[in-house]
Design an enzyme around this catalytic site. Structure first.
Site, PDB file in Angstrom:
ATOM      1  N   ARG A 282      32.028  37.794  50.355  1.00 41.04           N
ATOM      2  CA  ARG A 282      32.957  36.840  49.754  1.00 41.04           C
ATOM      3  C   ARG A 282      34.227  37.603  49.369  1.00 41.04           C
ATOM      4  NH1 ARG A 282      32.532  32.488  46.063  1.00 41.04           N
ATOM      5  NH2 ARG A 282      33.933  31.829  47.718  1.00 41.04           N
TER       6      ARG A 282
ATOM      7  N   HIS B 254      37.531  37.309  43.860  1.00 37.35           N
ATOM      8  CA  HIS B 254      37.988  36.093  43.167  1.00 37.35           C
ATOM      9  C   HIS B 254      37.550  36.129  41.712  1.00 37.35           C
ATOM     10  CE1 HIS B 254      33.914  35.294  44.732  1.00 37.35           C
ATOM     11  NE2 HIS B 254      33.728  34.723  43.551  1.00 37.35           N
TER      12      HIS B 254
ATOM     13  N   TYR C  67      27.729  40.856  39.555  1.00 36.76           N
ATOM     14  CA  TYR C  67      27.905  40.087  38.320  1.00 36.76           C
ATOM     15  C   TYR C  67      26.992  40.699  37.262  1.00 36.76           C
ATOM     16  CZ  TYR C  67      30.702  36.604  40.636  1.00 36.76           C
ATOM     17  OH  TYR C  67      31.731  35.984  41.291  1.00 36.76           O
TER      18      TYR C  67
ATOM     19  N   HIS D 233      36.199  33.256  38.895  1.00 34.88           N
ATOM     20  CA  HIS D 233      35.760  31.861  38.740  1.00 34.88           C
ATOM     21  C   HIS D 233      36.358  31.264  37.466  1.00 34.88           C
ATOM     22  CE1 HIS D 233      32.158  31.896  41.521  1.00 34.88           C
ATOM     23  NE2 HIS D 233      32.356  33.188  41.374  1.00 34.88           N
TER      24      HIS D 233
ATOM     25  N   TYR E 259      32.562  41.067  47.536  1.00 33.75           N
ATOM     26  CA  TYR E 259      31.151  41.460  47.352  1.00 33.75           C
ATOM     27  C   TYR E 259      30.254  40.637  48.276  1.00 33.75           C
ATOM     28  CZ  TYR E 259      30.876  37.168  44.607  1.00 33.75           C
ATOM     29  OH  TYR E 259      30.929  35.857  44.214  1.00 33.75           O
TER      30      TYR E 259
HETATM   31  C1  BEZ Z   1      29.948  33.297  43.980  1.00 29.61           C
HETATM   32  O1  BEZ Z   1      29.604  33.777  42.923  1.00 29.61           O
HETATM   33  O2  BEZ Z   1      31.112  33.224  44.138  1.00 29.61           O
HETATM   34  C2  BEZ Z   1      28.984  32.831  45.044  1.00 29.61           C
HETATM   35  C3  BEZ Z   1      27.958  33.670  45.455  1.00 29.61           C
HETATM   36  C4  BEZ Z   1      27.063  33.220  46.429  1.00 29.61           C
HETATM   37  C5  BEZ Z   1      27.219  31.962  46.995  1.00 29.61           C
HETATM   38  C6  BEZ Z   1      28.263  31.150  46.572  1.00 29.61           C
HETATM   39  C7  BEZ Z   1      29.141  31.582  45.595  1.00 29.61           C
HETATM   40 FE    FE Z   2      31.793  34.695  42.746  1.00 31.37          FE
END
Ligand code: BEZ
Ligand code: FE
Length: 304
Positions: free
Chosen positions: A214, A217, A157, A219, A193
């Site tokens: 993860r 995606h 990010y 957000h 990531y």
């Molecule tokens: C996220 O940015 O999606 C995320 C990263 C770490 C923990 C939970 C969500």
């Molecule tokens: Fe995220």
């Protein structure tokens, strides 16, 4: 009585909260004591293990800063964040599913015109996102602010990069829906990531042979007056981590098929510089109240 066996001890601690003025606080503390004591009895916790746990929690606290919340990360990887989300969103009635906010929301984003490329300075496969916000009956909701943010092509990010303070945001913006509830923008296809692994939570994930990934995606935080704030992601179909998200945040309805396109123009009629991807997703809002969360350390007056 001044001396207790292990079950009497639980009752004594529960009773010690009996005069708590706020009934909800009293209930939460008494239930916490019961669950913690059950855990100690069930596991026959040793002194060594108890000290390890205290040290782990101490290090978790020490890792926190104004822009890093290691306790939230702990809650995420233990599934507590998604469980709190689940018990608070039991009846969706056709509304879009919710998921975790995550640690990279930096607060109210800067508003940009529809069609803006929010990743103009980044490398990556180009993507056009088109979306619409409606109520549960499909009526378009106009003038609704929608914050979007996602990771870059390397899985970071903008706020994780040292250049953030000097260069400002990338792959994050706010769009406001038009009269037909629509908004659209250009960006890059995000990739999967790892969550931060340089702290005690990451250490736990790696030592227990879990992976820290993860699935890819974008957000979205949709904050329409008169509706419950919607905190969610849209996941990229086909990602190899969809079935094993380290924070358990995936829901089937949040997975979008991304179309590969080679048309010379994008849906807003402007030229495409090469092949591109199309993400299409609608958000359905549930009537209700509530205020969208502000990240820790964030002041109401700031724009990211
Ligand atoms: C996220 O940015 O999606 C995320 C990263 C770490 C923990 C939970 C969500
Ligand atoms: Fe995220």
């Amino acid at each position: 009585m001044t001396q207790f066996n292990d079950t009497q001890l639980t009752a004594a601690v529960v009773d010690s909260f009996e005069d708590t003025p706020n009934p909800r606080v009293k209930f939460l503390l008494q239930e916490l004591v019961k669950s913690l004591h059950d855990y100690v009895r069930k596991t026959d916790l040793t002194f060594e293990e108890w000290e390890y746990a205290i040290d782990f929690l101490t290090r978790t606290g020490q890792k926190c800063t104004l822009i890093r919340q290691e306790f939230i990360l702990l809650s995420d990887v233990l599934g507590v964040s998604m469980l709190v989300d689940a018990v608070n969103h039991r009846e969706r009635e056709g509304a879009t599913e919710t998921t975790v906010l995550g640690p990279f929301y930096v607060g109210k984003h800067k508003q940009m015109p529809h069609g803006t490329d929010i990743s103009a300075n980044l490398t990556g496969e180009r993507m056009f996102v088109q979306s619409r916000v409606t109520d549960l009956k499909g009526k378009p909701l106009a003038g609704v602010p929608v914050d979007v943010w996602h990771a870059d092509d390397d899985g970071f990010y903008d706020s994780q990069k040292p250049s953030y303070a000097a260069e400002g945001p990338s792959s994050r913006a706010r769009f406001v829906t038009d009269a037909d509830g629509r908004f659209f923008f250009r960006t890059i296809l995000p990739c999967s990531y790892p969550i931060p692994t340089d702290g005690p939570v990451g250490e736990m994930i790696l030592q227990t042979r879990r992976h820290p990934m993860r699935p890819a995606h974008v957000h979205f935080l949709v904050d329409a007056p008169g509706y419950e704030p919607l905190i969610t992601h849209v996941f990229i179909d086909g990602d190899k981590y969809l079935d094993s998200d380290v924070v358990f945040g995936v829901k089937d309805d949040l997975i979008a098929k991304i179309e590969k396109r080679s048309d010379p123009v994008m849906p807003d009629g402007k030229p495409a510089a090469g092949p591109w991807h199309l993400m299409t997703y609608e958000f359905h809002m549930k009537p209700g109240q509530g205020t969208a969360p502000l990240p820790l350390g964030f002041k109401e007056t700031e724009d990211a």
